[in-house]
Design a protein around this motif. Structure first.
Motif, mmCIF file in Angstrom:
data_model
loop_
_atom_site.group_PDB
_atom_site.id
_atom_site.type_symbol
_atom_site.label_atom_id
_atom_site.label_comp_id
_atom_site.label_asym_id
_atom_site.label_seq_id
_atom_site.Cartn_x
_atom_site.Cartn_y
_atom_site.Cartn_z
ATOM 1 N N LEU A 326 0.827 -1.215 0.000
ATOM 2 C CA LEU A 326 0.000 0.000 0.000
ATOM 3 C C LEU A 326 0.855 1.256 0.000
ATOM 4 N N TYR A 327 1.988 1.205 0.715
ATOM 5 C CA TYR A 327 2.799 2.409 0.913
ATOM 6 C C TYR A 327 4.131 2.346 0.173
ATOM 7 N N LYS A 328 4.268 1.404 -0.786
ATOM 8 C CA LYS A 328 5.595 1.198 -1.392
ATOM 9 C C LYS A 328 6.160 2.442 -2.089
ATOM 10 N N ARG A 329 5.259 3.320 -2.568
ATOM 11 C CA ARG A 329 5.742 4.556 -3.228
ATOM 12 C C ARG A 329 6.453 5.487 -2.244
ATOM 13 N N SER A 330 6.090 5.365 -0.972
ATOM 14 C CA SER A 330 6.642 6.276 0.025
ATOM 15 C C SER A 330 7.769 5.659 0.860
ATOM 16 N N ILE A 331 8.170 4.448 0.488
ATOM 17 C CA ILE A 331 9.210 3.761 1.273
ATOM 18 C C ILE A 331 10.504 3.677 0.472
ATOM 19 N N ILE A 332 11.610 3.977 1.133
ATOM 20 C CA ILE A 332 12.934 3.895 0.481
ATOM 21 C C ILE A 332 13.612 2.616 0.980
ATOM 22 N N ARG A 333 14.178 1.862 0.051
ATOM 23 C CA ARG A 333 14.877 0.606 0.417
ATOM 24 C C ARG A 333 16.370 0.759 0.207
ATOM 25 N N LEU A 334 17.114 -0.050 0.966
ATOM 26 C CA LEU A 334 18.562 -0.124 0.719
ATOM 27 C C LEU A 334 18.834 -1.417 -0.025
#
Length: 334
Positions: A326-334
């Motif tokens: 749902l929130y993947k657009r707002s999450i930053i991954r390493l």
């Protein structure tokens, strides 16, 4: 599949940890005591907080987070490792997936530091989410809808006002002023007016016991112990709530200024939604007595304190971890 999901709200004053299936498992002050001789971490959290201002020369108790971002990288990494091991057990066979939050207004360098500290502390994958968005999710604001919602997250080191719509931050303003600065303002005022030097924990106690954003109808008083700034001897003075209100007002005005700055840049459609719904206040500083009344009076938009304001961010991180798509657009991954 077997690895745990852990959410950490790494705040300037307090750190909270959420574990999948267990909820909030840890709530401790963000303080680390380090031995100067061999750079070893002696204590973390509640144990280390008791040492603040009371340590011998070879032990340094400090807060590794300043203004909501990492100020001491190595100490923060050691603290994150301590949290991950404490909630996951030392025999973590599968490294956990860890999500932490950062202020929306922090720089790319600060984001990178937070991600790499999390990865170095033993995370399989490190995820970042903006603090105001996490606070809004935790405060049960319907962030995914196409209407404007405003949240102010006021912690220990930074206050962030953000307008959220369609699951993302539309506009935000971060002022690096919050609970810690309020404590400092109280200490500075008492030193100037009563010639009394008080410590960090004493000024926080004054804020919690008799602090108010607007003058109280019935004045309250409190005995404060400290050191006389002229004679250098221990001394007790009586402080009243009117003095505390006067001392903290300039700091509160800075926070309110940040909120006004966001509203000035908000698109008119979203501004009309905010007038209807009001402003939600989260974070520990939102618990300051009558702060919601002062905010409403200064801005002209109804402001109310979220339920469990100190837990909003960590609950939001947990919800985002459970519904990552749902929130993947707002999450930053390493």
């Amino acid at each position: 599949m077997f690895s745990k999901k852990i959410g950490i709200d790494l705040g300037t004053a307090n750190s909270l940890v959420w574990v999948e299936g267990e909820g909030i498992v840890l709530n401790e002050p963000t303080v680390v005591a380090v031995s100067e001789d061999d750079n070893r971490v002696v204590a973390v959290g509640n144990e280390a907080r008791k040492m603040l201002g009371r340590t011998p020369g070879n032990i340094r108790a400090s807060r590794p987070m300043r203004d909501g971002v990492i100020a001491d990288y190595l100490v923060t990494e050691a603290m994150l490792r301590y949290f991950i091991q404490k909630v996951g057990g030392r025999a973590l066979f599968f490294k956990p997936e860890v999500m932490i939050c950062v202020p929306a207004g922090c720089t790319q360098v600060e984001r990178r530091a937070a991600l790499s500290a999390t990865a170095s502390a033993g995370a399989r994958s490190a995820l970042l989410i903006d603090e105001p968005l996490a606070a809004a999710i935790g405060a049960k604001i319907p962030v995914a809808t196409a209407s404007g919602n405003m949240i102010i997250d006021m912690g220990g080191g930074a206050s962030e006002a953000a307008v959220i719509s369609l699951g993302g931050v539309v506009g935000h303003k971060s002022v690096r002023v919050a609970g810690t600065k309020i404590d400092e303002a109280i200490a500075a005022y008492i030193r100037k007016k009563h010639n009394l030097i008080i410590g960090e924990q004493t000024s926080e106690r004054v804020k919690l016991k008799i602090g108010s954003a607007i003058p109280l109808a019935k004045e309250e008083k409190l005995e404060v112990k400290g050191r006389d700034s002229i004679l250098g001897l221990p001394k007790i003075v009586e402080v009243n709530s009117a003095e505390v209100t006067e001392a903290i007002r300039p700091v509160l005005n800075q926070i309110i200024g940040g909120v006004k700055a966001v509203l000035e840049e908000t698109p008119p459609e979203l501004a009309s939604d905010i007038i209807d719904k009001g402003i939600v206040m989260s974070g520990g500083t939102a618990l300051l007595r009558n702060f919601d009344k002062l905010m409403t009076a200064e801005i002209g938009v109804p402001a109310h304190v979220a339920e469990d304001p100190m837990l909003c961010v960590v609950k939001g991180i947990g919800a985002a971890l459970e519904n990552i798509d749902l929130y993947k657009r707002s999450i930053i991954r390493l």
